[in-house]
Design a protein around this motif. Structure first.
Motif, PDB file in Angstrom:
ATOM      1  N   VAL A  53      82.417 142.555  77.757  1.00  0.00           N
ATOM      2  CA  VAL A  53      83.240 143.554  76.888  1.00  0.00           C
ATOM      3  C   VAL A  53      84.307 142.455  76.013  1.00  0.00           C
ATOM      4  O   VAL A  53      84.631 142.526  74.668  1.00  0.00           O
ATOM      5  CB  VAL A  53      84.182 144.431  77.630  1.00  0.00           C
ATOM      6  CG1 VAL A  53      85.505 145.105  76.906  1.00  0.00           C
ATOM      7  CG2 VAL A  53      83.121 145.454  78.027  1.00  0.00           C
ATOM      8  N   THR A  54      85.023 141.547  76.781  1.00  0.00           N
ATOM      9  CA  THR A  54      85.947 140.801  76.180  1.00  0.00           C
ATOM     10  C   THR A  54      85.141 139.946  75.182  1.00  0.00           C
ATOM     11  O   THR A  54      85.633 139.864  73.818  1.00  0.00           O
ATOM     12  CB  THR A  54      86.341 139.664  77.355  1.00  0.00           C
ATOM     13  OG1 THR A  54      87.406 140.307  78.061  1.00  0.00           O
ATOM     14  CG2 THR A  54      87.518 138.679  76.643  1.00  0.00           C
ATOM     15  N   LEU A  57      84.292 142.181  71.938  1.00  0.00           N
ATOM     16  CA  LEU A  57      85.674 142.584  71.274  1.00  0.00           C
ATOM     17  C   LEU A  57      86.274 141.360  70.419  1.00  0.00           C
ATOM     18  O   LEU A  57      86.645 141.291  69.176  1.00  0.00           O
ATOM     19  CB  LEU A  57      86.858 143.149  72.089  1.00  0.00           C
ATOM     20  CG  LEU A  57      86.309 144.487  72.649  1.00  0.00           C
ATOM     21  CD1 LEU A  57      87.125 145.092  73.451  1.00  0.00           C
ATOM     22  CD2 LEU A  57      86.183 145.640  71.440  1.00  0.00           C
ATOM     23  N   MET A  60      84.271 140.515  67.548  1.00  0.00           N
ATOM     24  CA  MET A  60      84.659 141.534  66.268  1.00  0.00           C
ATOM     25  C   MET A  60      85.762 141.165  65.758  1.00  0.00           C
ATOM     26  O   MET A  60      86.134 141.341  64.435  1.00  0.00           O
ATOM     27  CB  MET A  60      84.776 142.946  67.125  1.00  0.00           C
ATOM     28  CG  MET A  60      84.706 144.159  66.168  1.00  0.00           C
ATOM     29  SD  MET A  60      86.412 144.558  65.900  1.00  0.00           S
ATOM     30  CE  MET A  60      86.800 145.759  67.412  1.00  0.00           C
ATOM     31  N   LEU A  61      87.020 140.701  66.640  1.00  0.00           N
ATOM     32  CA  LEU A  61      88.174 140.380  66.040  1.00  0.00           C
ATOM     33  C   LEU A  61      88.155 139.122  65.209  1.00  0.00           C
ATOM     34  O   LEU A  61      88.944 139.130  64.090  1.00  0.00           O
ATOM     35  CB  LEU A  61      89.203 140.258  67.080  1.00  0.00           C
ATOM     36  CG  LEU A  61      89.667 141.460  67.924  1.00  0.00           C
ATOM     37  CD1 LEU A  61      90.402 141.209  69.168  1.00  0.00           C
ATOM     38  CD2 LEU A  61      90.279 142.579  67.059  1.00  0.00           C
ATOM     39  N   LEU A 162      91.498 147.773  66.804  1.00  0.00           N
ATOM     40  CA  LEU A 162      90.818 148.168  68.147  1.00  0.00           C
ATOM     41  C   LEU A 162      91.018 149.841  68.343  1.00  0.00           C
ATOM     42  O   LEU A 162      90.348 150.434  68.646  1.00  0.00           O
ATOM     43  CB  LEU A 162      91.505 147.532  69.337  1.00  0.00           C
ATOM     44  CG  LEU A 162      91.225 146.124  69.625  1.00  0.00           C
ATOM     45  CD1 LEU A 162      91.781 145.681  70.945  1.00  0.00           C
ATOM     46  CD2 LEU A 162      89.960 145.772  69.630  1.00  0.00           C
ATOM     47  N   TYR A 165      88.368 151.290  66.249  1.00  0.00           N
ATOM     48  CA  TYR A 165      87.043 151.014  66.689  1.00  0.00           C
ATOM     49  C   TYR A 165      86.822 152.099  68.004  1.00  0.00           C
ATOM     50  O   TYR A 165      85.810 152.622  67.972  1.00  0.00           O
ATOM     51  CB  TYR A 165      86.961 149.598  67.161  1.00  0.00           C
ATOM     52  CG  TYR A 165      85.522 149.413  67.521  1.00  0.00           C
ATOM     53  CD1 TYR A 165      84.484 148.757  66.298  1.00  0.00           C
ATOM     54  CD2 TYR A 165      84.946 149.204  68.659  1.00  0.00           C
ATOM     55  CE1 TYR A 165      83.274 148.705  66.544  1.00  0.00           C
ATOM     56  CE2 TYR A 165      83.813 148.774  69.026  1.00  0.00           C
ATOM     57  CZ  TYR A 165      82.799 148.400  67.832  1.00  0.00           C
ATOM     58  OH  TYR A 165      81.380 148.330  68.032  1.00  0.00           O
ATOM     59  N   PHE A 166      87.845 152.033  68.758  1.00  0.00           N
ATOM     60  CA  PHE A 166      87.683 152.876  69.796  1.00  0.00           C
ATOM     61  C   PHE A 166      87.637 154.291  69.809  1.00  0.00           C
ATOM     62  O   PHE A 166      87.103 155.174  70.137  1.00  0.00           O
ATOM     63  CB  PHE A 166      88.796 152.442  70.987  1.00  0.00           C
ATOM     64  CG  PHE A 166      88.556 151.379  71.723  1.00  0.00           C
ATOM     65  CD1 PHE A 166      87.327 151.288  72.805  1.00  0.00           C
ATOM     66  CD2 PHE A 166      89.049 150.186  71.679  1.00  0.00           C
ATOM     67  CE1 PHE A 166      87.089 150.203  73.494  1.00  0.00           C
ATOM     68  CE2 PHE A 166      88.561 148.978  72.145  1.00  0.00           C
ATOM     69  CZ  PHE A 166      87.382 149.161  73.222  1.00  0.00           C
ATOM     70  N   SER A 195      89.827 143.984  78.046  1.00  0.00           N
ATOM     71  CA  SER A 195      89.105 144.597  78.870  1.00  0.00           C
ATOM     72  C   SER A 195      89.688 145.646  79.519  1.00  0.00           C
ATOM     73  O   SER A 195      90.923 146.058  79.455  1.00  0.00           O
ATOM     74  CB  SER A 195      88.560 143.793  80.049  1.00  0.00           C
ATOM     75  OG  SER A 195      89.640 143.624  80.966  1.00  0.00           O
ATOM     76  N   CYS A 199      93.685 146.884  79.380  1.00  0.00           N
ATOM     77  CA  CYS A 199      93.894 147.946  78.403  1.00  0.00           C
ATOM     78  C   CYS A 199      93.921 149.316  79.025  1.00  0.00           C
ATOM     79  O   CYS A 199      93.226 149.519  80.276  1.00  0.00           O
ATOM     80  CB  CYS A 199      92.818 148.129  77.259  1.00  0.00           C
ATOM     81  SG  CYS A 199      92.423 146.645  76.244  1.00  0.00           S
ATOM     82  N   LEU A 233      80.632 150.931  74.326  1.00  0.00           N
ATOM     83  CA  LEU A 233      80.776 149.828  73.544  1.00  0.00           C
ATOM     84  C   LEU A 233      79.286 149.022  73.118  1.00  0.00           C
ATOM     85  O   LEU A 233      79.177 148.893  71.971  1.00  0.00           O
ATOM     86  CB  LEU A 233      81.653 148.491  74.079  1.00  0.00           C
ATOM     87  CG  LEU A 233      83.071 148.316  73.880  1.00  0.00           C
ATOM     88  CD1 LEU A 233      83.573 147.317  74.843  1.00  0.00           C
ATOM     89  CD2 LEU A 233      83.489 148.579  72.416  1.00  0.00           C
TER      90      LEU A 233
END
Length: 236
Positions: A53-54, A57, A60-61, A162, A165-166, A195, A199, A233
């Motif tokens: 997951v990290t 993301l 993506m960033l 984020l 996105y979420f 992660s 979060c 995700l």
């Protein structure tokens, strides 16, 4: 790249040297801790989920202009990252009142904040990671004023990216913790992880918690919550 001696072991990860002095290997563990290590346990498959997951993301960033320490995922649990000098601050970004903010300000958990809040804590387990402000940071010279301004700007941009996105995955990004580091050539980059450990994720419709609060608060269904995040995700 060759994995050499272990440099560090934290609550959630081990860090190893490699044959490149500017690159380290991070190995994610299934160990779980809460309340500065007072509560300990393990969550099956957590290391794999947090690693993947990290990395998903962070990439993506990166595509959206946030420099990160990510280099390459080399296995389900292991990732190569740039070696950084960690800024000794936890940067907490809050969109909805929860956890310690609810307690401190007497706000019911789930209260939307009228604007995004950034908080800083001094990274020191022995002191319980106390909250600090910009004046403390300047007095202790943990980071320069221009670097702190850049950290705040990155944190707000990361939050915007984020959250949007979420939201598309029917998840509310309640709050999260970031850490930053400085590379050998002086670049400030996003480090550590993003992660369910760092979060607060709530299902947008049911407000079900999909993060480490399930472990902290003995809510059960911890593994399932982490699996739900990687499923939404990455479709897995």
């Amino acid at each position: 790249m060759k994995k050499l001696e272990q440099l560090y072991e934290g609550k959630a990860k081990k860090v190893f040297a490699t044959d490149d002095p500017n690159v380290v290997l991070v190995d994610y563990k299934d160990d779980a801790t809460a309340f500065n290590g007072l509560k300990r346990g393990s969550i099956a498959g957590k290391g794999v989920i947090n690693n993947r997951v990290t990395n998903f993301l962070m990439q993506m960033l990166e595509k959206n202009g946030i420099p990160t320490h990510f280099i390459e995922e080399i296995s389900d649990r292991e990732t190569l990252v740039k070696k950084v000098s960690i800024v000794p601050l936890e940067v907490i970004v809050r969109n909805i009142a929860a956890g310690s903010l609810s307690k401190r300000l007497g706000l019911p958990e789930g209260t939307p904040l009228k604007r995004t809040v950034i908080e800083y804590c001094y990274k020191n387990d022995d002191l319980g990671d106390p909250m600090v402000n910009e004046y403390h940071i300047a007095a202790m010279e943990w980071v320069s004023k221009p670097e702190l301004d850049k950290i705040a700007a990155y944190a707000l941009k990361i939050n915007d990216l984020l959250r949007k996105y979420f939201k598309g995955l029917s998840i509310d990004l309640v709050d999260f913790k970031l850490e930053f580091g400085i590379t050998a050539d002086g670049e400030l980059v996003l480090a550590d992880e993003i992660s369910p450990d760092t979060c607060r994720f709530w299902d947008s419709k049911t407000h079900e918690k999909l993060d480490k609060d399930r472990f902290r608060r003995d809510l059960g269904g911890v593994e399932e919550a982490y699996q739900e995040i990687i499923h939404r995700l990455m479709g897995e």
